[in-house]
Design a protein around this motif. Structure first.
Motif, mmCIF file in Angstrom:
data_model
loop_
_atom_site.group_PDB
_atom_site.id
_atom_site.type_symbol
_atom_site.label_atom_id
_atom_site.label_comp_id
_atom_site.label_asym_id
_atom_site.label_seq_id
_atom_site.Cartn_x
_atom_site.Cartn_y
_atom_site.Cartn_z
ATOM 1 N N LEU A 5 0.824 -1.204 0.000
ATOM 2 C CA LEU A 5 0.000 0.000 0.000
ATOM 3 C C LEU A 5 0.859 1.255 0.000
ATOM 4 C CD1 LEU A 5 -2.731 -0.979 2.608
ATOM 5 C CD2 LEU A 5 -2.991 -0.820 0.135
ATOM 6 N N GLU A 6 0.379 2.252 -0.710
ATOM 7 C CA GLU A 6 1.013 3.561 -0.689
ATOM 8 C C GLU A 6 0.109 4.506 0.096
ATOM 9 O OE1 GLU A 6 2.134 4.953 -4.558
ATOM 10 O OE2 GLU A 6 2.961 3.009 -5.118
ATOM 11 N N ALA A 7 0.666 5.623 0.525
ATOM 12 C CA ALA A 7 -0.116 6.595 1.295
ATOM 13 C C ALA A 7 -1.355 7.029 0.515
ATOM 14 C CB ALA A 7 0.748 7.797 1.661
ATOM 15 N N SER A 8 -1.222 7.199 -0.784
ATOM 16 C CA SER A 8 -2.372 7.636 -1.592
ATOM 17 C C SER A 8 -3.482 6.581 -1.612
ATOM 18 C CB SER A 8 -1.928 7.992 -3.011
ATOM 19 O OG SER A 8 -1.338 6.876 -3.643
ATOM 20 N N ASP A 9 -3.116 5.290 -1.576
ATOM 21 C CA ASP A 9 -4.118 4.225 -1.518
ATOM 22 C C ASP A 9 -4.930 4.338 -0.235
ATOM 23 O OD1 ASP A 9 -3.112 3.052 -3.898
ATOM 24 O OD2 ASP A 9 -1.649 1.893 -2.731
ATOM 25 N N LEU A 10 -4.227 4.547 0.862
ATOM 26 C CA LEU A 10 -4.892 4.641 2.156
ATOM 27 C C LEU A 10 -5.740 5.906 2.240
ATOM 28 C CD1 LEU A 10 -1.894 3.346 4.212
ATOM 29 C CD2 LEU A 10 -4.080 2.178 3.921
ATOM 30 N N GLY A 11 -5.229 7.000 1.701
ATOM 31 C CA GLY A 11 -5.998 8.240 1.676
ATOM 32 C C GLY A 11 -7.293 8.078 0.912
ATOM 33 N N LEU A 12 -7.228 7.383 -0.208
ATOM 34 C CA LEU A 12 -8.432 7.146 -1.008
ATOM 35 C C LEU A 12 -9.426 6.278 -0.248
ATOM 36 C CD1 LEU A 12 -9.828 7.620 -3.707
ATOM 37 C CD2 LEU A 12 -8.633 5.612 -4.596
ATOM 38 N N ALA A 13 -8.922 5.271 0.466
ATOM 39 C CA ALA A 13 -9.810 4.409 1.252
ATOM 40 C C ALA A 13 -10.500 5.205 2.354
ATOM 41 C CB ALA A 13 -9.017 3.247 1.853
ATOM 42 N N VAL A 14 -9.753 6.057 3.046
ATOM 43 C CA VAL A 14 -10.340 6.871 4.112
ATOM 44 C C VAL A 14 -11.376 7.825 3.524
ATOM 45 C CG1 VAL A 14 -9.878 8.596 5.898
ATOM 46 C CG2 VAL A 14 -8.278 6.703 5.566
ATOM 47 N N TYR A 15 -11.012 8.513 2.444
ATOM 48 C CA TYR A 15 -11.909 9.468 1.791
ATOM 49 C C TYR A 15 -13.214 8.782 1.363
ATOM 50 C CZ TYR A 15 -13.456 12.961 -1.612
ATOM 51 O OH TYR A 15 -14.190 13.885 -2.322
ATOM 52 N N TYR A 16 -13.093 7.635 0.740
ATOM 53 C CA TYR A 16 -14.268 6.886 0.280
ATOM 54 C C TYR A 16 -15.214 6.598 1.447
ATOM 55 C CZ TYR A 16 -17.093 2.978 -1.373
ATOM 56 O OH TYR A 16 -18.142 2.156 -1.680
ATOM 57 N N HIS A 17 -14.666 6.133 2.548
ATOM 58 C CA HIS A 17 -15.514 5.759 3.683
ATOM 59 C C HIS A 17 -16.095 6.974 4.399
ATOM 60 C CE1 HIS A 17 -15.113 1.482 3.273
ATOM 61 N NE2 HIS A 17 -13.818 1.626 3.096
ATOM 62 N N HIS A 20 -19.078 7.993 2.337
ATOM 63 C CA HIS A 20 -20.184 7.049 2.492
ATOM 64 C C HIS A 20 -20.602 6.897 3.953
ATOM 65 C CE1 HIS A 20 -18.925 6.138 -1.610
ATOM 66 N NE2 HIS A 20 -20.193 5.847 -1.782
ATOM 67 N N GLU A 21 -20.132 7.827 4.770
ATOM 68 C CA GLU A 21 -20.496 7.903 6.194
ATOM 69 C C GLU A 21 -20.206 6.620 6.953
ATOM 70 O OE1 GLU A 21 -24.456 9.503 6.509
ATOM 71 O OE2 GLU A 21 -23.894 11.294 5.382
ATOM 72 N N SER A 22 -19.178 5.916 6.537
ATOM 73 C CA SER A 22 -18.693 4.723 7.250
ATOM 74 C C SER A 22 -17.498 5.159 8.095
ATOM 75 C CB SER A 22 -18.277 3.631 6.259
ATOM 76 O OG SER A 22 -19.342 3.273 5.421
ATOM 77 N N TYR A 23 -17.797 5.946 9.122
ATOM 78 C CA TYR A 23 -16.733 6.611 9.867
ATOM 79 C C TYR A 23 -15.830 5.648 10.632
ATOM 80 C CZ TYR A 23 -19.609 10.576 8.624
ATOM 81 O OH TYR A 23 -20.337 11.491 7.912
ATOM 82 N N GLU A 24 -16.390 4.568 11.138
ATOM 83 C CA GLU A 24 -15.565 3.603 11.865
ATOM 84 C C GLU A 24 -14.563 2.934 10.927
ATOM 85 O OE1 GLU A 24 -16.285 -0.414 14.428
ATOM 86 O OE2 GLU A 24 -17.671 1.256 14.802
ATOM 87 N N ILE A 50 -13.221 13.122 10.321
ATOM 88 C CA ILE A 50 -14.060 12.069 10.895
ATOM 89 C C ILE A 50 -14.635 12.528 12.241
ATOM 90 C CG2 ILE A 50 -14.048 9.739 11.869
ATOM 91 C CD1 ILE A 50 -11.780 9.135 9.738
ATOM 92 N N LEU A 51 -13.794 13.079 13.084
ATOM 93 C CA LEU A 51 -14.263 13.571 14.386
ATOM 94 C C LEU A 51 -15.335 14.645 14.213
ATOM 95 C CD1 LEU A 51 -10.854 13.742 16.264
ATOM 96 C CD2 LEU A 51 -12.811 12.294 16.889
ATOM 97 N N ARG A 52 -15.100 15.567 13.275
ATOM 98 C CA ARG A 52 -16.077 16.637 13.027
ATOM 99 C C ARG A 52 -17.405 16.062 12.557
ATOM 100 N NH1 ARG A 52 -13.696 19.269 9.082
ATOM 101 N NH2 ARG A 52 -15.154 18.738 7.457
#
Length: 124
Positions: A5-17, A20-24, A50-52
């Motif tokens: 995984l690269e940082a951009s992959d993880l960023g995209l995963a976080v952004y996607y969730h 889609h309001e899958s905050y956990e 996410i906290l906000r």
């Protein structure tokens, strides 16, 4: 595989969730990002977002301020601080940070977004 995984992959995963309001799940991906790329401060911007979204604006603001001390020119952190301040009712602080985005990231999508928010704040 995590090692690929690269940082951009993880960023995209976080952004996607987040979108889609899958905050956990977004939080879980952010923690993986933090573990694998501790020098990349963008994950703090996502964690603040996410906290906000979960209504924890004070905790978000504190976390974002901490990250801002480590990476003061990061436009993603700056804009997340601005949005958090705006949502908390701190319009003056929001304006300061939206203006910092314009200074640090001119002619980018960040600055376009910040300019729109500043215009919105001025008409309120």
């Amino acid at each position: 595989e995590e090692e690929n995984l690269e940082a951009s992959d993880l960023g995209l995963a976080v952004y996607y969730h987040i979108l889609h309001e899958s905050y956990e799940t977004a939080q879980d991906w952010s923690k993986k990002w933090q573990k694998l790329f501790p020098e990349n401060w963008d994950f703090y911007a996502y964690e603040g977002w996410i906290l906000r979204e979960n209504g924890n604006t004070q905790e978000a603001f504190s976390l974002l301020q901490l990250a801002h001390q480590k990476d003061p020119k990061n436009p993603f952190l700056l804009i997340q601080i601005a949005y958090t301040a705006k949502e908390s009712g701190n319009q003056g602080i929001a304006q300061v940070y939206f203006k910092k985005v314009l200074q640090e990231a001119p002619n980018t999508l960040w600055s376009t977004q910040a300019q729109m928010e500043l215009s919105s704040l001025e008409t309120e």
